[in-house]
Write an enzyme that holds these catalytic residues in place. Structure first.
Site, PDB file in Angstrom:
ATOM      1  N   SER A  94       0.851  -1.184   0.000  1.00  0.00           N
ATOM      2  CA  SER A  94       0.000   0.000   0.000  1.00  0.00           C
ATOM      3  C   SER A  94       0.884   1.231   0.000  1.00  0.00           C
ATOM      4  O   SER A  94       1.903   1.273   0.713  1.00  0.00           O
ATOM      5  CB  SER A  94      -0.904  -0.001   1.232  1.00  0.00           C
ATOM      6  OG  SER A  94      -1.722   1.152   1.265  1.00  0.00           O
ATOM      7  N   HIS A  98       2.455  12.216  -1.150  1.00  0.00           N
ATOM      8  CA  HIS A  98       2.063  13.619  -0.987  1.00  0.00           C
ATOM      9  C   HIS A  98       3.205  14.500  -1.523  1.00  0.00           C
ATOM     10  O   HIS A  98       4.240  14.640  -0.880  1.00  0.00           O
ATOM     11  CB  HIS A  98       1.810  13.945   0.486  1.00  0.00           C
ATOM     12  CG  HIS A  98       0.624  13.232   1.066  1.00  0.00           C
ATOM     13  ND1 HIS A  98      -0.666  13.540   0.709  1.00  0.00           N
ATOM     14  CD2 HIS A  98       0.550  12.229   1.972  1.00  0.00           C
ATOM     15  CE1 HIS A  98      -1.494  12.756   1.382  1.00  0.00           C
ATOM     16  NE2 HIS A  98      -0.798  11.950   2.143  1.00  0.00           N
ATOM     17  N   HIS A 108      -2.674   7.372  -4.427  1.00  0.00           N
ATOM     18  CA  HIS A 108      -2.725   6.205  -3.555  1.00  0.00           C
ATOM     19  C   HIS A 108      -2.830   4.966  -4.427  1.00  0.00           C
ATOM     20  O   HIS A 108      -3.454   4.986  -5.496  1.00  0.00           O
ATOM     21  CB  HIS A 108      -3.947   6.302  -2.636  1.00  0.00           C
ATOM     22  CG  HIS A 108      -4.460   4.968  -2.172  1.00  0.00           C
ATOM     23  ND1 HIS A 108      -5.495   4.306  -2.811  1.00  0.00           N
ATOM     24  CD2 HIS A 108      -4.074   4.169  -1.144  1.00  0.00           C
ATOM     25  CE1 HIS A 108      -5.732   3.158  -2.188  1.00  0.00           C
ATOM     26  NE2 HIS A 108      -4.887   3.052  -1.180  1.00  0.00           N
ATOM     27  N   ASN A 110      -2.837   0.368  -3.930  1.00  0.00           N
ATOM     28  CA  ASN A 110      -2.560  -0.833  -3.150  1.00  0.00           C
ATOM     29  C   ASN A 110      -2.984  -2.066  -3.921  1.00  0.00           C
ATOM     30  O   ASN A 110      -3.886  -2.013  -4.765  1.00  0.00           O
ATOM     31  CB  ASN A 110      -3.233  -0.783  -1.768  1.00  0.00           C
ATOM     32  CG  ASN A 110      -4.701  -1.098  -1.818  1.00  0.00           C
ATOM     33  OD1 ASN A 110      -5.108  -2.268  -1.773  1.00  0.00           O
ATOM     34  ND2 ASN A 110      -5.527  -0.063  -1.924  1.00  0.00           N
ATOM     35  N   HIS A 177     -20.514  13.054   3.041  1.00  0.00           N
ATOM     36  CA  HIS A 177     -20.738  14.248   3.859  1.00  0.00           C
ATOM     37  C   HIS A 177     -20.265  15.517   3.159  1.00  0.00           C
ATOM     38  O   HIS A 177     -20.632  16.623   3.564  1.00  0.00           O
ATOM     39  CB  HIS A 177     -20.052  14.110   5.222  1.00  0.00           C
ATOM     40  CG  HIS A 177     -18.559  14.061   5.161  1.00  0.00           C
ATOM     41  ND1 HIS A 177     -17.869  12.966   4.697  1.00  0.00           N
ATOM     42  CD2 HIS A 177     -17.619  14.979   5.511  1.00  0.00           C
ATOM     43  CE1 HIS A 177     -16.565  13.204   4.765  1.00  0.00           C
ATOM     44  NE2 HIS A 177     -16.382  14.414   5.246  1.00  0.00           N
TER      45      HIS A 177
END
Length: 304
Positions: A94, A98, A108, A110, A177
């Site tokens: 994984s 940044h 990202h 994995n 959200h």
């Protein structure tokens, strides 16, 4: 159906970790990875490699883990209740990167393998993984190249594979959200086993091997782009979305914590610097506004 071979998978994953670290060091040109090896009391361990303070990468982590236990954690059995009570073995690589420059996206990836055992029953196994891109500034060229690479590595496995796993990525990396995607997506797959071990493993390898092919050209293209404090502050603000997703929704984070994994390695994905701002609204007509309006929602990038 071909017999699963965890030893072959582990050998690939260790080699993949080496190759990705070597590739990132070459892209950075200054910093190198430091490695921590760790062991887990319940069984297994791993090696975490982190690069910090580079010329290109503010922080990059590339982790390998291989853990086992007497029972599957809740995060794994929530959508597979039939696995409750089985012993398990899980391994994977994984990574989260940044960059310093806000014009280079965070990314990202994995790839992982699970096998669950129960006395008197056949083992249950599957592969999962993927990669996704989180830009701070809108560059359509970069997004198209990213998705073209993803599509091309999927094509040998069937025309339906890229659309299926592209959509799954959009759905998985969704922040309800915030009513937005974490970035511009890529590929996400899980529970892969119906094609048999050899074919499923081949696809997992293609995804792992394809990551640097997709990401390195974007880094090379953007690493010299000038930026100022305004762009840096927007990057730090948008990094907050990364934190929100990983701590609230990410199944991998939950799995690692619930299985007693090494906390420093699990939270390696967190950015070194981040900020939040109350009720932030981008200036109308700005590149930041374009990111929100055109990039942070599911799109069929290759058929705009």
């Amino acid at each position: 159906m071909s017999t699963p071979d965890p030893a072959v998978v582990k050998a690939f994953l260790l080699d993949l970790q080496n190759r990705i670290c070597n590739g990132l060091e070459a892209l950075d040109g200054v910093a190198t990875f430091a490695e921590d090896s760790w062991k887990r009391e319940e069984g297994g361990g791993g090696q975490s490699r982190v690069l910090t303070g580079g010329a290109v990468f503010e922080q990059a982590g590339v982790n390998f883990s291989h853990v086992m236990g007497a029972s599957m954690p809740a995060s794994a059995t929530a959508h597979r209740p039939e696995l409750a009570g089985r012993s398990f073995e899980a391994m994977g690589v994984s990574l989260v990167i940044h960059p310093n420059n806000p014009h280079i996206p965070t990314t990202h990836a994995n790839v992982r393998f699970f096998i669950a055992h129960k006395e008197g029953a056949d083992p249950v196994w599957w592969f999962g993984g993927g990669f996704d891109l989180t830009p701070y500034y809108p560059y359509l060229e970069d997004v198209l190249e990213w998705h073209l690479t993803a599509k091309s590595l999927c094509e040998p496995f069937g025309e339906e594979v890229y659309p299926k796993y592209k959509q799954w990525c959009d759905e998985y990396f969704w922040l309800p959200h915030r009513n937005e995607t974490r970035g511009v997506g890529g590929l996400f797959f899980d529970d892969l086993n119906k094609q048999g071990f050899d074919q499923s493993f081949a696809f997992m390898q293609a995804v792992g091997n394809g990551f640097l092919t997709a990401y390195a050209p974007i880094v090379e293209r953007r690493k010299e782009t000038e930026y100022g404090e305004h762009e840096r502050q927007f990057q730090l603000y948008r990094r907050g979305r990364y934190v929100e997703f990983n701590l609230v929704y990410d199944r991998g984070t939950l799995f690692g914590l619930q299985t007693g994994g090494r906390t420093e390695s699990i939270l390696m994905s967190m950015p070194p610097l981040v900020r939040w701002e109350y009720a932030y609204t981008p200036e109308e007509g700005s590149p930041e506004a374009q990111l929100y309006s055109d990039y942070l929602k599911p799109r069929d990038w290759l058929n705009l």
